[in-house]
Structure formats: C-alpha cells, structure tokens
Scaffold this active site. Structure first.
Site, PDB file in Angstrom:
ATOM      1  N   LYS A 150     -40.424  49.371  10.821  1.00  0.00           N
ATOM      2  CA  LYS A 150     -38.976  49.142  10.803  1.00  0.00           C
ATOM      3  C   LYS A 150     -38.673  48.069   9.782  1.00  0.00           C
ATOM      4  O   LYS A 150     -39.347  47.040   9.730  1.00  0.00           O
ATOM      5  CB  LYS A 150     -38.549  48.647  12.204  1.00  0.00           C
ATOM      6  CG  LYS A 150     -37.087  48.344  12.362  1.00  0.00           C
ATOM      7  CD  LYS A 150     -36.331  49.539  12.866  1.00  0.00           C
ATOM      8  CE  LYS A 150     -34.836  49.394  12.782  1.00  0.00           C
ATOM      9  NZ  LYS A 150     -34.283  49.592  11.427  1.00  0.00           N
ATOM     10  N   LYS A 207     -40.594  47.842   4.894  1.00  0.00           N
ATOM     11  CA  LYS A 207     -39.527  47.357   4.007  1.00  0.00           C
ATOM     12  C   LYS A 207     -39.456  48.270   2.796  1.00  0.00           C
ATOM     13  O   LYS A 207     -40.458  48.847   2.386  1.00  0.00           O
ATOM     14  CB  LYS A 207     -39.821  45.929   3.533  1.00  0.00           C
ATOM     15  CG  LYS A 207     -38.589  45.191   3.065  1.00  0.00           C
ATOM     16  CD  LYS A 207     -37.757  44.680   4.234  1.00  0.00           C
ATOM     17  CE  LYS A 207     -36.491  44.004   3.794  1.00  0.00           C
ATOM     18  NZ  LYS A 207     -35.841  43.286   4.897  1.00  0.00           N
ATOM     19  N   ASN A 266     -23.720  39.069   3.813  1.00  0.00           N
ATOM     20  CA  ASN A 266     -23.660  39.488   5.214  1.00  0.00           C
ATOM     21  C   ASN A 266     -24.114  38.356   6.139  1.00  0.00           C
ATOM     22  O   ASN A 266     -23.396  37.966   7.062  1.00  0.00           O
ATOM     23  CB  ASN A 266     -24.520  40.743   5.402  1.00  0.00           C
ATOM     24  CG  ASN A 266     -24.603  41.182   6.857  1.00  0.00           C
ATOM     25  OD1 ASN A 266     -25.257  40.542   7.670  1.00  0.00           O
ATOM     26  ND2 ASN A 266     -23.909  42.236   7.200  1.00  0.00           N
TER      27      ASN A 266
HETATM   28  P1  NAD Z   1     -26.056  39.991   0.805  1.00  0.00           P
HETATM   29  O1  NAD Z   1     -26.390  40.848  -0.354  1.00  0.00           O
HETATM   30  O2  NAD Z   1     -24.990  40.430   1.736  1.00  0.00           O
HETATM   31  O3  NAD Z   1     -25.673  38.509   0.280  1.00  0.00           O
HETATM   32  C1  NAD Z   1     -26.511  37.761  -0.555  1.00  0.00           C
HETATM   33  C2  NAD Z   1     -25.803  36.461  -0.894  1.00  0.00           C
HETATM   34  O4  NAD Z   1     -26.716  35.652  -1.658  1.00  0.00           O
HETATM   35  C3  NAD Z   1     -24.558  36.654  -1.773  1.00  0.00           C
HETATM   36  O5  NAD Z   1     -23.583  35.683  -1.468  1.00  0.00           O
HETATM   37  C4  NAD Z   1     -25.106  36.398  -3.186  1.00  0.00           C
HETATM   38  O6  NAD Z   1     -24.115  35.960  -4.115  1.00  0.00           O
HETATM   39  C5  NAD Z   1     -26.080  35.280  -2.890  1.00  0.00           C
HETATM   40  N1  NAD Z   1     -27.085  35.152  -3.948  1.00  0.00           N
HETATM   41  C6  NAD Z   1     -27.718  36.151  -4.617  1.00  0.00           C
HETATM   42  N2  NAD Z   1     -28.526  35.625  -5.560  1.00  0.00           N
HETATM   43  C7  NAD Z   1     -28.385  34.261  -5.458  1.00  0.00           C
HETATM   44  C8  NAD Z   1     -28.934  33.170  -6.170  1.00  0.00           C
HETATM   45  N3  NAD Z   1     -29.789  33.357  -7.179  1.00  0.00           N
HETATM   46  N4  NAD Z   1     -28.573  31.916  -5.799  1.00  0.00           N
HETATM   47  C9  NAD Z   1     -27.677  31.711  -4.793  1.00  0.00           C
HETATM   48  N5  NAD Z   1     -27.121  32.714  -4.095  1.00  0.00           N
HETATM   49  C10 NAD Z   1     -27.469  33.972  -4.428  1.00  0.00           C
HETATM   50  O7  NAD Z   1     -27.445  39.764   1.569  1.00  0.00           O
HETATM   51  P2  NAD Z   1     -27.660  39.403   3.099  1.00  0.00           P
HETATM   52  O8  NAD Z   1     -27.821  40.669   3.861  1.00  0.00           O
HETATM   53  O9  NAD Z   1     -26.676  38.364   3.512  1.00  0.00           O
HETATM   54  O10 NAD Z   1     -29.118  38.742   3.026  1.00  0.00           O
HETATM   55  C11 NAD Z   1     -29.311  37.377   2.644  1.00  0.00           C
HETATM   56  C12 NAD Z   1     -30.705  36.955   3.073  1.00  0.00           C
HETATM   57  O11 NAD Z   1     -30.849  37.145   4.475  1.00  0.00           O
HETATM   58  C13 NAD Z   1     -31.833  37.760   2.427  1.00  0.00           C
HETATM   59  O12 NAD Z   1     -32.952  36.932   2.232  1.00  0.00           O
HETATM   60  C14 NAD Z   1     -32.130  38.806   3.470  1.00  0.00           C
HETATM   61  O13 NAD Z   1     -33.446  39.339   3.341  1.00  0.00           O
HETATM   62  C15 NAD Z   1     -31.953  37.986   4.724  1.00  0.00           C
HETATM   63  N6  NAD Z   1     -31.736  38.795   5.911  1.00  0.00           N
HETATM   64  C16 NAD Z   1     -30.661  39.638   6.007  1.00  0.00           C
HETATM   65  C17 NAD Z   1     -30.526  40.410   7.148  1.00  0.00           C
HETATM   66  C18 NAD Z   1     -29.338  41.329   7.346  1.00  0.00           C
HETATM   67  O14 NAD Z   1     -29.281  41.960   8.419  1.00  0.00           O
HETATM   68  N7  NAD Z   1     -28.413  41.413   6.431  1.00  0.00           N
HETATM   69  C19 NAD Z   1     -31.481  40.331   8.181  1.00  0.00           C
HETATM   70  C20 NAD Z   1     -32.536  39.433   8.048  1.00  0.00           C
HETATM   71  C21 NAD Z   1     -32.661  38.671   6.907  1.00  0.00           C
END
Ligand code: NAD
Length: 414
Positions: free
Chosen positions: A70, A106, A221
């Site tokens: 997953k 992944k 997100n």
């Molecule tokens: P997203 O794409 O919705 O948002 C990413 C954010 O990070 C945006 O605001 C973007 O502008 C910013 N960003 C991108 N590159 C950057 C940089 N170089 N410097 C500063 N900011 C930067 O992604 P998300 O889903 O919010 O995921 C963010 C993190 O959380 C990731 O590491 C992801 O693996 C982790 N995560 C997400 C989920 C989920 O359910 N969405 C679950 C577990 C972990």
C-alpha cells in the site's frame, strides 16, 4: 551520490539497528533491506500539441509478508528509483506502527504536472495504470495520492483499472472522491494524524497546542489542512511556506485568508512581496516546527539553528540521520515521519475496508478510529524510546518492522 541514494542507505542502517534490537539475524535484514519488487515503466502520452512524449514511472513493493502492499503515487520532476524505494520501505514501517494488515508500496512518475494541461495529466495517469496493471490490484498493491496527485487523479486511475478488470474496483485505489467510494475524512487524515502527534508530543512536554507558536514548511494537502486545524485550535501559525518562499508574521498568519488564495498545487507565497526563504523559515523562533513538504530539509547544516522544542515530521524523510542525532542530543522532541504522517495510510486502510464491505462510516467514526490508532502508536514508541534509551526514530523503526519480520519468519522467508 544520486539525489535520493542517502534516503535508502540511511533507512537501511536504521532498519538493521532495529532488527538487531529485536533479535533478528542477518537473513532477515537481507530480506527487508530492499523492496521485493521494483517495476520501471515507460509511458507514451499524446500531448495537446499532437506530439507524443514518453514519461518514466516506477512502482516499488517493499514487502508483502503481512498483506497487500500500500502506498501513494507521486508526480514530481525529482522522482527517481531511490526515492520510490525509500518511500516504499517507510510505508512498511508506517503500516507496522499503526498495525495495518499491509506491507509498503510506493509509485512515482517523473513529470511536472504544474506544466501540463489537465487532459495531459489524465492521459498520463491512465497510461501509468495500464503500465503497472499486472502487479497492482485490490488484493495485491493499492495505490493512493501523494505529492502533486489528488482525488481526481485517483478517480481516473480507478476508472482505468475498472475498465481492464471489467467490473467496478473501488478497492483498487484510495483517496478517491466520496461519490466513487472515498472515505469521509481522507483528505484531512494526514493533517489530523499530525495534529494528534503534536498533541501527544506537547503533552509529554507539559505544553498545549493553544497559544503555541507553530512554523510549517509546505502548504499542500498535508501542510494546509494542518495549518487550519492548528489555527482553529488556537495556535499561532507564525510562518508557512511553499516551493517559492515563506510568509512570516510573529503575531500569527490569517490561515483562512491564505487557504482561500492558495492554488491546487499548494502555492500561495507568490502573491506576496514580503517573503522570507525556506532556509530562514527553519531558523525562526517557535515552539513547534513541522516540515510538511519534501525530503532532506533538516540537515547537519541547519540542525543547530532550529529553535523549536518539538519537531513533528509531516513530510516523508525531511530530516537526515546526522540531523536526527543533533536534534535528539539538543533535547528536542522529534516525532518521526513514519509515526507523525501515518494518518493518511490509516484512513486509506479504512477506505479500503469500507470499499470491501460496501458499508460507509461517518467522518466522526473515521476520526475516532484514527485517533485511537495514533494515540496508541505514539504511546508505544515514546515508551520504547524512554525505556530502551533510543531516539524516537529508532524506536519507531523497531515497532514498525516487527510485524513484517515476524510474518516473514512464520512464512519461512528468513
Ligand atoms: P502537496 O503536493 O499537496 O504539497 C506540497 C507542498 O510542498 C506545496 O505547498 C509545495 O509548494 C511545497 N513544496 C514543494 N517543493 C518545495 C520546496 N522545494 N521547498 C518548500 N516547499 C516545497 O503534497 P502533500 O500531499 O501535502 O505532501 C507533502 C509531504 O507530506 C510529502 O513529503 C508527502 O510524502 C508527505 N505525506 C503526504 C501524505 C498525504 O496523504 N498527502 C501522507 C503522508 C505523507
């Protein structure tokens, strides 16, 4: 060293340490040190201008001793084999920590959806599912959203898989829109999980979320929903950032205003002139720091400059091994990614369970079940770190790898 190679090698070192502490031998380490399967695909996509562009995609399945694998699918120009491998290993750990009957998986596509039209993104999403179809499915490997993918993309992927499968397969993927079998609360689940981790960490330090000063890197997100939860709970969110820069106000930012203005990629700072850099963001005076964007952000270069008392990793892999050591030595309470960001996969699991049973829960039921799992996981890991005198990351890895290692041993795999 390739950009993400250190993510795999540092994960391997901690997994080895965790297996040693659990009493497993070298054979078990040989089994889990790499994903069991890694598929690389080339996806031809007809672009809007009539040309065909070929994209590279990956799907990694770390270990399926416990159950199907997953994990999310990331659309990003920096995706590479090592990043996908490391992310799949962390998913195994997360599933172990919150006790889900899954192994880690992944996927990712090397692309920049910000530069593509919505139709091009749809064709790419469908092409990816066709390319990986033989190794995924509701009982094999279940994808979900990650960086720059969302519920619309999950809907296209589910539709494409259902066409190939010749019947509706909502359990093929999670993070879907509610009308297609998505779960209540899934879109906020990662952020809610981070809030629960912050609450538990704050309690251990005799603090409360209300009135604490919080800095968040990332406004996508995870970061934006987190900012909203904390803002509504009375915290002062004094800085947020995106890929373009950071906004800072020591009196607290107006999060509702910023949420109204951010775009679907989590960008908002480009609308303001008075910004600071992401580097400066990490050095701000605050109580709680939450990296919620990308990997390798807290390193030995800036770990001594961090002023927060609590660091909670919403992003995957934001802190290097060296920085983990420095923060721990400095007495900062570090809540590792595999625990703090496990809310997303937990509610993805609830979504899959609801799809399998065809009966759906209310948001309150979902959130209550999420809280129960995360509070228990936090307590297990915090207690283990205290009693065995190990850092929170190693404690999380010990809890996280145990179920997979035991399942593999019963199966006779090691
Ligand atoms: P997203 O794409 O919705 O948002 C990413 C954010 O990070 C945006 O605001 C973007 O502008 C910013 N960003 C991108 N590159 C950057 C940089 N170089 N410097 C500063 N900011 C930067 O992604 P998300 O889903 O919010 O995921 C963010 C993190 O959380 C990731 O590491 C992801 O693996 C982790 N995560 C997400 C989920 C989920 O359910 N969405 C679950 C577990 C972990």
């Amino acid at each position: 060293m390739a950009e993400h190679e250190n993510l795999v090698s540092s994960t391997q070192i901690i997994i080895k340490d965790a297996l040693d502490k659990l009493g497993f031998d070298e054979g078990m380490y040989e089994l889990v040190k790499e994903p069991m399967r890694l598929l690389t695909v080339r996806i031809p996509v007809r672009m809007d201008d009539g040309t065909v562009k070929t994209f590279t995609g990956y799907r990694a399945q770390h270990n399926d001793a416990v159950g199907p694998t997953k994990g999310g699918v990331r659309f990003h120009p920096d995706v590479d084999e090592d990043e996908v491998k490391a992310l799949s290993m962390w998913m195994t750990l997360k599933c172990g920590i919150v006790d889900l009957p899954y192994g880690g998986g992944k996927g990712g596509i090397v692309c920049d959806p910000r530069q593509m039209s919505i139709h091009e993104v749809e064709r790419l999403s469908r092409g990816y599912v066709r390319a990986i179809s033989q190794i995924v499915g509701p009982t094999k490997d279940i994808p979900a959203p990650d960086v720059f993918t969302n519920s619309q993309i999950m809907a296209w992927m589910m539709d494409e898989y259902s066409k190939m499968d010749e019947f509706n397969s909502p359990g093929f993927i999670t993070g879907k829109p509610i009308v297609l079998g998505g779960s209540q609360g899934r879109d906020r689940s990662t952020a809610l999980g981070v809030v629960i981790a912050i609450e538990e960490a704050a309690k251990r330090r005799g603090k409360m979320i209300k009135d604490s000063r919080v800095v968040i890197q990332g406004f996508g997100n995870a970061g934006s929903f987190l900012a909203k939860f904390l803002y509504d709970a009375g915290a002062k969110v004094i800085a947020i950032s995106d890929a373009h820069g950071a906004l800072h106000d020591p009196d607290g930012l107006d999060i509702d205003y910023l949420l109204d203005r951010r775009d679907s990629f989590g960008t908002v700072t480009n609308l303001f002139e008075d910004t600071i850099s992401n580097k400066e963001l990490f050095e701000l005076d605050c109580d709680i720091l939450v990296p919620a964007a990308i990997s390798n952000q807290i390193t030995e270069e800036n770990a001594y400059d961090i002023k927060a008392e609590i660091v909670v990793e919403a992003a995957n892999g934001p802190t290097t091994m060296e920085a983990t050591k420095i923060l721990t030595e400095r007495g900062i309470l570090l809540v590792p990614d595999v625990l703090a960001s496990a809310g997303g996969v937990t509610v993805s699991y609830f979504e899959w369970v609801q799809n399998n049973q065809g009966y759906y829960w209310t948001e309150e039921e979902v959130n209550e079940k999420l809280r129960e799992k995360l509070v228990k996981a936090f307590d297990n890991i915090y207690t283990l770190a205290e009693t065995r005198q190990v850092d929170m990351r190693l404690a999380a890895y010990i809890v996280g790898i145990k179920r997979t290692a035991e399942a593999a041993r019963y199966r006779g795999w090691a």
